[in-house]
Design a protein around this motif. Structure first.
Motif, PDB file in Angstrom:
ATOM      1  N   MET A  36       0.906  -1.272   0.006  1.00 28.51           N
ATOM      2  CA  MET A  36      -0.105  -0.130   0.015  1.00 28.51           C
ATOM      3  C   MET A  36       0.942   1.122  -0.249  1.00 28.51           C
ATOM      4  O   MET A  36       1.844   1.320   0.434  1.00 28.51           O
ATOM      5  CB  MET A  36      -0.997  -0.127   1.258  1.00 28.51           C
ATOM      6  N   ALA A  37       0.513   2.032  -0.930  1.00 27.85           N
ATOM      7  CA  ALA A  37       1.332   3.620  -0.865  1.00 27.85           C
ATOM      8  C   ALA A  37       1.433   4.206   0.334  1.00 27.85           C
ATOM      9  O   ALA A  37       0.329   4.162   1.416  1.00 27.85           O
ATOM     10  CB  ALA A  37       0.652   4.361  -1.751  1.00 27.85           C
ATOM     11  N   ARG A  38       2.484   5.031   0.862  1.00 31.70           N
ATOM     12  CA  ARG A  38       2.683   5.734   1.721  1.00 31.70           C
ATOM     13  C   ARG A  38       2.736   7.287   1.301  1.00 31.70           C
ATOM     14  O   ARG A  38       3.190   7.592   0.175  1.00 31.70           O
ATOM     15  CB  ARG A  38       4.201   5.531   2.583  1.00 31.70           C
ATOM     16  N   LEU A  39       2.047   8.104   2.161  1.00 32.47           N
ATOM     17  CA  LEU A  39       2.122   9.361   2.002  1.00 32.47           C
ATOM     18  C   LEU A  39       3.213  10.007   3.074  1.00 32.47           C
ATOM     19  O   LEU A  39       3.334  10.059   4.159  1.00 32.47           O
ATOM     20  CB  LEU A  39       0.821  10.298   2.082  1.00 32.47           C
ATOM     21  N   GLN A  40       4.227  11.179   2.329  1.00 27.69           N
ATOM     22  CA  GLN A  40       5.051  11.856   3.377  1.00 27.69           C
ATOM     23  C   GLN A  40       5.087  13.210   2.825  1.00 27.69           C
ATOM     24  O   GLN A  40       4.823  13.620   1.487  1.00 27.69           O
ATOM     25  CB  GLN A  40       6.538  11.210   3.158  1.00 27.69           C
ATOM     26  N   ILE A  41       5.467  14.012   3.735  1.00 28.31           N
ATOM     27  CA  ILE A  41       5.736  15.434   3.352  1.00 28.31           C
ATOM     28  C   ILE A  41       7.357  15.663   3.537  1.00 28.31           C
ATOM     29  O   ILE A  41       7.660  15.434   4.494  1.00 28.31           O
ATOM     30  CB  ILE A  41       4.799  16.360   4.416  1.00 28.31           C
ATOM     31  N   ILE A  85      11.036   5.223  -0.167  1.00 28.70           N
ATOM     32  CA  ILE A  85      11.831   6.651  -0.125  1.00 28.70           C
ATOM     33  C   ILE A  85      12.142   7.148   1.379  1.00 28.70           C
ATOM     34  O   ILE A  85      11.174   7.183   1.975  1.00 28.70           O
ATOM     35  CB  ILE A  85      11.390   7.953  -1.022  1.00 28.70           C
ATOM     36  N   ASP A  86      13.270   7.324   1.801  1.00 33.93           N
ATOM     37  CA  ASP A  86      13.732   7.527   3.165  1.00 33.93           C
ATOM     38  C   ASP A  86      13.716   9.122   3.153  1.00 33.93           C
ATOM     39  O   ASP A  86      14.758   9.657   2.718  1.00 33.93           O
ATOM     40  CB  ASP A  86      14.960   6.880   3.301  1.00 33.93           C
ATOM     41  N   ILE A  87      12.833   9.622   4.037  1.00 29.73           N
ATOM     42  CA  ILE A  87      13.001  11.195   4.215  1.00 29.73           C
ATOM     43  C   ILE A  87      13.190  11.438   5.746  1.00 29.73           C
ATOM     44  O   ILE A  87      12.388  11.146   6.654  1.00 29.73           O
ATOM     45  CB  ILE A  87      11.386  11.800   3.747  1.00 29.73           C
ATOM     46  N   PRO A  88      14.585  11.567   5.975  1.00 28.78           N
ATOM     47  CA  PRO A  88      14.917  11.530   7.637  1.00 28.78           C
ATOM     48  C   PRO A  88      14.175  12.497   8.311  1.00 28.78           C
ATOM     49  O   PRO A  88      14.002  12.065   9.528  1.00 28.78           O
ATOM     50  CB  PRO A  88      16.355  12.017   7.454  1.00 28.78           C
ATOM     51  N   ALA A  89      13.738  13.653   7.886  1.00 27.63           N
ATOM     52  CA  ALA A  89      12.872  14.556   8.572  1.00 27.63           C
ATOM     53  C   ALA A  89      11.765  13.650   9.181  1.00 27.63           C
ATOM     54  O   ALA A  89      11.098  14.079  10.267  1.00 27.63           O
ATOM     55  CB  ALA A  89      12.563  15.758   8.016  1.00 27.63           C
ATOM     56  N   ASN A  90      10.945  12.781   8.425  1.00 26.81           N
ATOM     57  CA  ASN A  90       9.978  12.039   8.778  1.00 26.81           C
ATOM     58  C   ASN A  90      10.198  10.875   9.839  1.00 26.81           C
ATOM     59  O   ASN A  90       9.178  10.260  10.038  1.00 26.81           O
ATOM     60  CB  ASN A  90       9.131  11.814   7.698  1.00 26.81           C
ATOM     61  N   TRP A 142      17.960  13.424   0.727  1.00 24.80           N
ATOM     62  CA  TRP A 142      16.848  13.055  -0.059  1.00 24.80           C
ATOM     63  C   TRP A 142      16.970  12.936  -1.437  1.00 24.80           C
ATOM     64  O   TRP A 142      16.622  12.356  -2.274  1.00 24.80           O
ATOM     65  CB  TRP A 142      15.591  13.860   0.539  1.00 24.80           C
ATOM     66  N   LEU A 143      17.593  14.214  -2.032  1.00 24.74           N
ATOM     67  CA  LEU A 143      18.144  14.449  -3.326  1.00 24.74           C
ATOM     68  C   LEU A 143      18.986  13.326  -3.924  1.00 24.74           C
ATOM     69  O   LEU A 143      18.733  12.915  -5.062  1.00 24.74           O
ATOM     70  CB  LEU A 143      18.361  15.823  -3.591  1.00 24.74           C
ATOM     71  N   ASN A 144      20.151  13.107  -2.949  1.00 25.80           N
ATOM     72  CA  ASN A 144      20.734  11.791  -3.579  1.00 25.80           C
ATOM     73  C   ASN A 144      19.970  10.601  -3.778  1.00 25.80           C
ATOM     74  O   ASN A 144      20.322   9.736  -4.490  1.00 25.80           O
ATOM     75  CB  ASN A 144      21.746  11.744  -2.265  1.00 25.80           C
ATOM     76  N   GLN A 145      19.229  10.392  -2.673  1.00 23.25           N
ATOM     77  CA  GLN A 145      18.352   9.319  -2.862  1.00 23.25           C
ATOM     78  C   GLN A 145      17.499   9.274  -4.315  1.00 23.25           C
ATOM     79  O   GLN A 145      17.451   8.178  -4.958  1.00 23.25           O
ATOM     80  CB  GLN A 145      17.410   8.962  -1.502  1.00 23.25           C
ATOM     81  N   ALA A 146      16.835  10.298  -4.404  1.00 22.60           N
ATOM     82  CA  ALA A 146      16.001  10.489  -5.552  1.00 22.60           C
ATOM     83  C   ALA A 146      16.773  10.255  -6.899  1.00 22.60           C
ATOM     84  O   ALA A 146      16.503   9.456  -7.909  1.00 22.60           O
ATOM     85  CB  ALA A 146      15.170  11.884  -5.751  1.00 22.60           C
ATOM     86  N   GLU A 147      18.061  10.886  -7.007  1.00 22.96           N
ATOM     87  CA  GLU A 147      19.032  10.633  -7.908  1.00 22.96           C
ATOM     88  C   GLU A 147      19.424   9.304  -8.206  1.00 22.96           C
ATOM     89  O   GLU A 147      19.514   8.792  -9.272  1.00 22.96           O
ATOM     90  CB  GLU A 147      20.321  11.570  -7.759  1.00 22.96           C
ATOM     91  N   ASP A 148      19.854   8.624  -7.143  1.00 16.89           N
ATOM     92  CA  ASP A 148      20.173   7.174  -7.222  1.00 16.89           C
ATOM     93  C   ASP A 148      18.964   6.508  -7.712  1.00 16.89           C
ATOM     94  O   ASP A 148      19.282   5.620  -8.577  1.00 16.89           O
ATOM     95  CB  ASP A 148      20.512   6.598  -5.867  1.00 16.89           C
ATOM     96  N   GLY A 180      17.223   0.499 -15.674  1.00 14.06           N
ATOM     97  CA  GLY A 180      16.344  -0.797 -15.625  1.00 14.06           C
ATOM     98  C   GLY A 180      16.561  -1.772 -14.236  1.00 14.06           C
ATOM     99  O   GLY A 180      16.173  -2.908 -14.471  1.00 14.06           O
ATOM    100  N   ARG A 181      17.313  -1.140 -13.451  1.00 14.57           N
ATOM    101  CA  ARG A 181      17.557  -1.815 -12.261  1.00 14.57           C
ATOM    102  C   ARG A 181      16.655  -1.217 -10.904  1.00 14.57           C
ATOM    103  O   ARG A 181      16.468  -0.238 -11.009  1.00 14.57           O
ATOM    104  CB  ARG A 181      18.986  -1.698 -11.845  1.00 14.57           C
ATOM    105  N   LYS A 182      16.376  -2.063 -10.016  1.00 19.09           N
ATOM    106  CA  LYS A 182      15.874  -1.996  -8.763  1.00 19.09           C
ATOM    107  C   LYS A 182      16.728  -1.290  -7.985  1.00 19.09           C
ATOM    108  O   LYS A 182      18.104  -1.433  -7.921  1.00 19.09           O
ATOM    109  CB  LYS A 182      15.127  -2.912  -8.006  1.00 19.09           C
ATOM    110  N   THR A 183      16.626  -0.275  -7.068  1.00 16.78           N
ATOM    111  CA  THR A 183      17.540   0.149  -5.881  1.00 16.78           C
ATOM    112  C   THR A 183      17.471  -0.760  -4.981  1.00 16.78           C
ATOM    113  O   THR A 183      16.600  -1.462  -4.696  1.00 16.78           O
ATOM    114  CB  THR A 183      17.093   1.452  -5.457  1.00 16.78           C
ATOM    115  N   THR A 184      18.574  -0.904  -4.203  1.00 10.93           N
ATOM    116  CA  THR A 184      18.759  -1.679  -2.916  1.00 10.93           C
ATOM    117  C   THR A 184      18.749  -0.937  -1.807  1.00 10.93           C
ATOM    118  O   THR A 184      18.248  -1.603  -0.484  1.00 10.93           O
ATOM    119  CB  THR A 184      20.214  -2.399  -2.907  1.00 10.93           C
ATOM    120  N   ASP A 185      18.652   0.359  -1.836  1.00 10.40           N
ATOM    121  CA  ASP A 185      18.448   1.240  -0.601  1.00 10.40           C
ATOM    122  C   ASP A 185      16.844   1.261  -0.420  1.00 10.40           C
ATOM    123  O   ASP A 185      16.159   1.603  -1.204  1.00 10.40           O
ATOM    124  CB  ASP A 185      18.966   2.497  -0.950  1.00 10.40           C
ATOM    125  N   GLY A 186      16.477   0.825   0.903  1.00  6.24           N
ATOM    126  CA  GLY A 186      14.947   0.700   1.248  1.00  6.24           C
ATOM    127  C   GLY A 186      14.667   1.366   2.210  1.00  6.24           C
ATOM    128  O   GLY A 186      13.714   1.663   2.661  1.00  6.24           O
TER     129      GLY A 186
END
Length: 113
Positions: free
Chosen positions: A1-6, A74-79, A93-99, A107-113
């Motif tokens: 199920m999808a999560r919502l974050q700010i 997506i890991d948002i540390p502030a949350n 967060w921007l580094n995670q989004a870029e990765d 065409g690969r899945k990220t390993t950072d979860g």
């Protein structure tokens, strides 16, 4: 199920309220575009995106600067209550989004979860 974050953004000179981005992660296309009338989920998604930008419509309705949707977590540390400066949070967060975007292009899945 999808999560919502700010993700809170730095305030600008003309901001009358704190700017933010809505981040939806762990999302699946079928969460937003259920199959209808025998169409595949992908067909329904393509037709809808071709006629409107549903994410921008959501952003406009809730006052967000943007809505970002990811299949991965997506890991948002502030949350997560981790004390970091706003700049550190944004950079992380921007580094995670870029990765994620780089892995998606390859065409690969990220390993950072």
């Amino acid at each position: 199920m999808a999560r919502l974050q700010i993700l809170e953004l730095p305030e600008g000179a003309g901001d009358d309220r704190p700017p933010f981005v809505l981040v939806i992660d762990q999302a699946r296309v079928e969460d937003f575009y259920p199959s209808a009338d025998g169409e595949s989920i992908w067909q329904a998604f393509q037709e809808r995106v071709a006629t409107e930008d549903p994410l921008q419509r959501i952003a406009d309705q809730i006052g967000a600067r943007a809505v970002l949707v990811f299949e991965e977590t997506i890991d948002i540390p502030a949350n997560q209550g981790q004390p970091r400066s706003l700049r550190e949070q944004q950079e992380h967060w921007l580094n995670q989004a870029e990765d994620y975007l780089h892995a998606s292009r390859l065409g690969r899945k990220t390993t950072d979860g």
